[in-house]
Design an enzyme around this catalytic site. Structure first.
Site, PDB file in Angstrom:
ATOM      1  CD  GLU A   1      -2.080  -1.219   3.081  1.00 25.96           C
ATOM      2  OE1 GLU A   1      -2.198  -0.136   3.689  1.00 25.96           O
ATOM      3  OE2 GLU A   1      -2.355  -2.322   3.573  1.00 25.96           O
TER       4      GLU A   1
ATOM      5  CE  LYS B   1       5.459   5.179   6.938  1.00 25.98           C
ATOM      6  NZ  LYS B   1       5.104   6.499   7.439  1.00 25.98           N
TER       7      LYS B   1
ATOM      8  CG  ASP C   1       4.018  12.294   4.915  1.00 19.00           C
ATOM      9  OD1 ASP C   1       3.933  12.001   6.122  1.00 19.00           O
ATOM     10  OD2 ASP C   1       4.927  12.998   4.440  1.00 19.00           O
TER      11      ASP C   1
ATOM     12  CE1 TYR D   1      -3.024   2.515   9.295  1.00 22.02           C
ATOM     13  CE2 TYR D   1      -2.982   4.533   7.998  1.00 22.02           C
ATOM     14  CZ  TYR D   1      -2.779   3.878   9.190  1.00 22.02           C
ATOM     15  OH  TYR D   1      -2.338   4.570  10.278  1.00 22.02           O
TER      16      TYR D   1
ATOM     17  CE  LYS E   1      10.416   7.073   5.601  1.00 21.54           C
ATOM     18  NZ  LYS E   1       9.524   7.714   6.556  1.00 21.54           N
TER      19      LYS E   1
ATOM     20  CB  CYS F   1       6.295  44.965 -14.173  1.00 19.08           C
ATOM     21  SG  CYS F   1       6.377  43.486 -15.201  1.00 19.08           S
TER      22      CYS F   1
ATOM     23  CB  CYS G   1       6.118  45.616 -19.176  1.00 19.02           C
ATOM     24  SG  CYS G   1       4.983  45.842 -17.793  1.00 19.02           S
TER      25      CYS G   1
ATOM     26  CB  CYS H   1       2.821  43.667 -13.634  1.00 20.40           C
ATOM     27  SG  CYS H   1       2.743  44.492 -15.218  1.00 20.40           S
TER      28      CYS H   1
ATOM     29  CB  CYS I   1       2.621  42.896 -18.619  1.00 21.20           C
ATOM     30  SG  CYS I   1       4.168  42.171 -18.087  1.00 21.20           S
TER      31      CYS I   1
HETATM   32  S1  IVH Z   1      -0.043   0.383   8.953  1.00 24.28           S
HETATM   33  C1  IVH Z   1       1.347  -1.723  12.598  1.00 24.28           C
HETATM   34  N1  IVH Z   1      -0.459   1.386   6.565  1.00 24.28           N
HETATM   35  O1  IVH Z   1       2.692   5.224   9.014  1.00 24.28           O
HETATM   36  C2  IVH Z   1       0.743  -1.049  11.438  1.00 24.28           C
HETATM   37  N2  IVH Z   1       0.436   2.797   8.253  1.00 24.28           N
HETATM   38  O2  IVH Z   1       5.097   4.482  10.712  1.00 24.28           O
HETATM   39  C3  IVH Z   1       1.023   0.376  11.428  1.00 24.28           C
HETATM   40  N3  IVH Z   1       0.834   5.101   7.519  1.00 24.28           N
HETATM   41  O3  IVH Z   1       1.359   5.495  12.224  1.00 24.28           O
HETATM   42  C4  IVH Z   1       0.233   1.167  10.497  1.00 24.28           C
HETATM   43  N4  IVH Z   1       0.105   4.838   5.458  1.00 24.28           N
HETATM   44  O4  IVH Z   1       0.336   6.904  10.370  1.00 24.28           O
HETATM   45  C5  IVH Z   1      -0.026   1.616   7.823  1.00 24.28           C
HETATM   46  N5  IVH Z   1      -0.888   2.159   4.412  1.00 24.28           N
HETATM   47  C6  IVH Z   1      -0.466   2.380   5.666  1.00 24.28           C
HETATM   48  C7  IVH Z   1       0.000   3.647   6.073  1.00 24.28           C
HETATM   49  C8  IVH Z   1       0.456   3.813   7.390  1.00 24.28           C
HETATM   50  C9  IVH Z   1       0.611   5.676   6.336  1.00 24.28           C
HETATM   51  C10 IVH Z   1       1.421   5.764   8.700  1.00 24.28           C
HETATM   52  C11 IVH Z   1       0.609   5.609   9.954  1.00 24.28           C
HETATM   53  C12 IVH Z   1       1.502   4.957  10.951  1.00 24.28           C
HETATM   54  C13 IVH Z   1       2.852   5.224  10.399  1.00 24.28           C
HETATM   55  C14 IVH Z   1       3.781   4.113  10.828  1.00 24.28           C
END
Ligand code: IVH
Length: 691
Positions: free
Chosen positions: A139, A141, A143, A251, A340, A434, A437, A452, A457
């Site tokens: 999945e 991650k 943010d 998730y 990451k 500007c 111009c 401007c 312009c």
């Molecule tokens: S699973 C034990 N799935 O990442 C399972 N976390 O570093 C932990 N996060 O606190 C969470 N996308 O805020 C999971 N697809 C995803 C995620 C996800 C973002 C964040 C979440 C968690 C942090 C863990």
């Protein structure tokens, strides 16, 4: 006959005309009506915010909503905490009370490269004492800010932040304002208890817009979408949260009672059936580490074009029995890892500061920097936004700075490392004229940006043309910055309509333009004449009309002329159009030159394809057969949707079938479709078609 979706969910009664009309119902009647309205409104919220696929007009939605508000005002003791009217924010709280999680919310170990990820896979196999490939769910991650939602008997009763993993902060009222969080679960087999885990997010585009608005009113900008989301949730005043464009992506689950789940994949399939938002198009079931690596590369390649910020992918062992065997060590499970991406921040030095002129005349300071890699891309420019930002961050030429980029947006300076500032550096001030111009640059009192004042312009004109042709607008390949510059300097184009009067001969006269590329450009221009209405509206570069507002407008209107005489008040009746946007649109179409420009464009053969027509083209009069189960809709819902758009849903495949929509499993209908040569659509294709 044709069933319409509206019927099923309650259209406003005929007697609900005016907003303030009193209605005479006894309490029992009112209760029934309130229940009907709530169900309808939440159903429409689900279509709008979770499925991104509204099925009634905003005006109709507003009518339902107002009707509910009125009834609840009349019968205050019928107000319940899961009513959609409760999403607008409540009285400010004194504090955010602690909330103890039933199951601790763990965090994840990181893998920083392929090697570390492969080691994770090895560890898992070793621990499970198997040589067979492990089934993983991969999945994005997301943010944002991680939160937990608690549903008891299907009703949203509490929500909390992660906190230290054991105890978080209770933010129930704030979470209620997020429209993509259902206040009641939908569908069947509702569990007695369901703890859902997910991430509260802000779209990169919404984040930028929010920051621009904050700048205007002198509030500090948020550093990134994550901070914006976190700051918006951890508010004592839920009205503030309600004003922020937040979204959720689920998730996982915590405690579940009264429903049995055996794997992560099952979780991600089940949550949407209960109305919870999961970005299914971005998750994948992978057999073994090689498939995960492929997935990782794919998401990384798309990272900049995703709506939300991601900082990696999360890889989870799919089977719960295996997860249980693996268990956790201290704060993180052995069954999952965060693999990451490259960080979005980097350090570099500012070589110079230039001032650019945008299509609305805005003077924007830009830092020229020593090239540096950020999130996998080499950059050498960062925006400094405006004078206030320069002053607030104290940015000077020669400074060493931390820069950051989100999505495919231009990087920005986050912070100056003052210890590294060279001696004798001076404060940078944006010029009062500007740079392009020489006209005067004005800064309205309540704005952070100088503009401007000269609408002809050259810099503004070139930017408008470039924007019109850009990828997200009309996408005219070959008409990038360089060619616009050349064509403008040669006097070939002075406005966007001139694009359609370009001739091959003229183009070939330009140096460096070969016959072949001239022809390619002309072909691209020709192709752009079939312009989707929403893209065209965005391409015009009307102030405050971004891609989203353009889409909202295109859903409402189908011809450009329809916009000419709409008043500000009328625009503001459309959900998501505020006073500023309304004012700007009215101003744009109120100008004679702009109307003339529209006329010329249409005369030159630009044909606007309205969204309404496009939708109908795909569905109306066509016969659909569904097979297998879809994730977003139940079979019945999908069929109703088709019929509400003028199509026909049949149960068996024949020569008359236009489309077979194939969900998950493969069945005999699919084989028959193939035999008869009927077009087969995936759920994704179908979803695009109805959109
Ligand atoms: S699973 C034990 N799935 O990442 C399972 N976390 O570093 C932990 N996060 O606190 C969470 N996308 O805020 C999971 N697809 C995803 C995620 C996800 C973002 C964040 C979440 C968690 C942090 C863990």
């Amino acid at each position: 006959g044709a069933r319409t979706v509206e019927h099923a969910w309650g259209k406003p009664h005929d007697r609900t005309h005016g907003a303030k009309q009193e209605c005479f119902m006894n309490k029992t009647e009112a209760k029934k009506e309130i229940e009907r309205l709530r169900k309808g409104i939440e159903e429409h919220n689900h279509h709008y915010y979770v499925l991104d696929n509204p099925v009634i007009s905003d005006a109709e939605y507003d009518k339902l909503f107002r009707k509910l508000q009125q009834l609840e005002e009349q019968f205050p003791d019928l107000v319940t905490s899961d009513s959609p009217t409760q999403r607008v924010g409540a009285k400010p709280a004194a504090d955010l009370p602690p909330y103890k999680h039933r199951q601790s919310m763990l965090s994840l170990d990181n893998a920083m490269n392929e090697e570390e990820f492969l080691e994770f896979d090895k560890r898992v196999k070793k621990f499970l004492e198997t040589r067979e490939e492990i089934e993983y769910v991969a999945e994005p991650k997301w943010d944002g800010l991680s939160i937990e939602l608690v549903y008891e008997k299907g009703i949203f009763v509490a929500g909390a932040t992660r906190g230290d993993g054991e105890t978080g902060e209770e933010v129930t009222q704030n979470l209620k304002t997020i429209r993509s969080i259902p206040l009641r679960l939908r569908g069947d087999n509702i569990p007695d208890l369901l703890e859902v885990r997910g991430e509260v997010l802000m779209r990169v585009a919404d984040f930028q817009k929010l920051n621009r608005e904050r700048e205007k009113i002198g509030e500090p900008a948020f550093a990134n979408p994550r901070n914006a989301a976190a700051g918006s949730i951890r508010q004592l005043d839920s009205k503030i949260t309600a004003s922020r464009p937040l979204d959720i992506c689920c998730y996982g689950v915590g405690e579940v009672e009264g429903f049995h789940l055996e794997s992560q994949w099952e979780v991600l399939e089940q949550l949407p059936r209960w109305g919870l938002k999961v970005h299914q198009e971005w998750i994948q079931l992978c057999q073994g580490p090689e498939e995960v690596l492929k997935y990782y590369r794919k998401v990384k390649g798309m990272r900049d074009s995703l709506e939300y910020e991601t900082d990696g992918v999360v890889v989870k062992v799919n089977r719960f029995d295996q997860q249980r065997t693996l268990g956790a060590k201290e704060r993180s499970p052995r069954w999952a890892i965060a693999y990451k991406f490259e960080p979005r921040q980097a350090t570099t030095r500012i070589l110079d500061i230039l001032v650019g002129v945008g299509r609305t005349g805005a003077l924007t300071p830009v830092a020229l920097m020593e090239p540096v890699e950020v999130g996998g891309v080499t950059v050498s420019r960062a925006t400094l936004h405006n004078q206030d930002e320069i002053d607030r961050k104290e940015v000077r030429i020669g400074d060493t700075v931390v820069i950051q980029r989100a999505g495919d947006v231009i990087p920005e300076v986050v912070q100056v490392i003052l210890e590294k500032r060279p001696k004798n550096s001076k404060r940078f001030v944006i010029p009062h004229r500007c740079p392009e111009c020489g006209s005067e640059a004005e800064r309205p009192e309540d704005e952070a940006i100088s503009r401007c004042v000269n609408i002809s312009c050259p810099a503004q004109v070139k930017e408008r043309i470039r924007h019109y042709a850009s990828r997200d607008a009309l996408d005219i390949e070959g008409l990038g910055e360089k060619h616009v510059e050349q064509l403008y300097e040669e006097g070939f184009i002075k406005d966007i309509a001139d694009i359609y009067e370009l001739k091959e001969k003229k183009l070939v006269e330009l140096d460096r333009m070969a016959e072949k590329s001239a022809q390619n450009l002309l072909d691209a221009i020709e192709k752009s004449k079939q312009a989707p209405f929403d893209r065209f509206l965005f391409a015009l570069g009307i102030r405050h009309v971004g891609e989203h507002v353009a889409r909202v407008l295109a859903r409402r209107f189908s011809r450009i002329e329809e916009l000419y005489d709409v008043t500000e008040e009328e625009f503001q009746k459309i959900r998501e159009i505020g006073p500023e946007v309304a004012n700007s649109i009215v101003h744009f179409f109120g100008q004679r030159e702009n109307r003339k420009l529209m006329e010329r464009l249409l005369k030159l053969g630009v044909e606007l394809v309205s969204q309404k027509q496009a939708e109908k083209k795909g569905i109306a009069g066509k016969t659909f057969v569904f097979t297998g189960s879809l994730n977003r809709w139940s079979r019945r819902e999908a069929e109703e949707l088709v019929e509400s758009l003028g199509g026909h849903a049949a149960s068996s495949v024949s020569k008359k079938t236009d489309y077979v929509v194939a969900g998950g499993e493969v069945g005999s209908k699919l084989e028959k479709a193939k035999k008869l040569g009927v077009q087969v659509l995936s759920e994704e294709d179908f979803s695009k078609l109805v959109r």
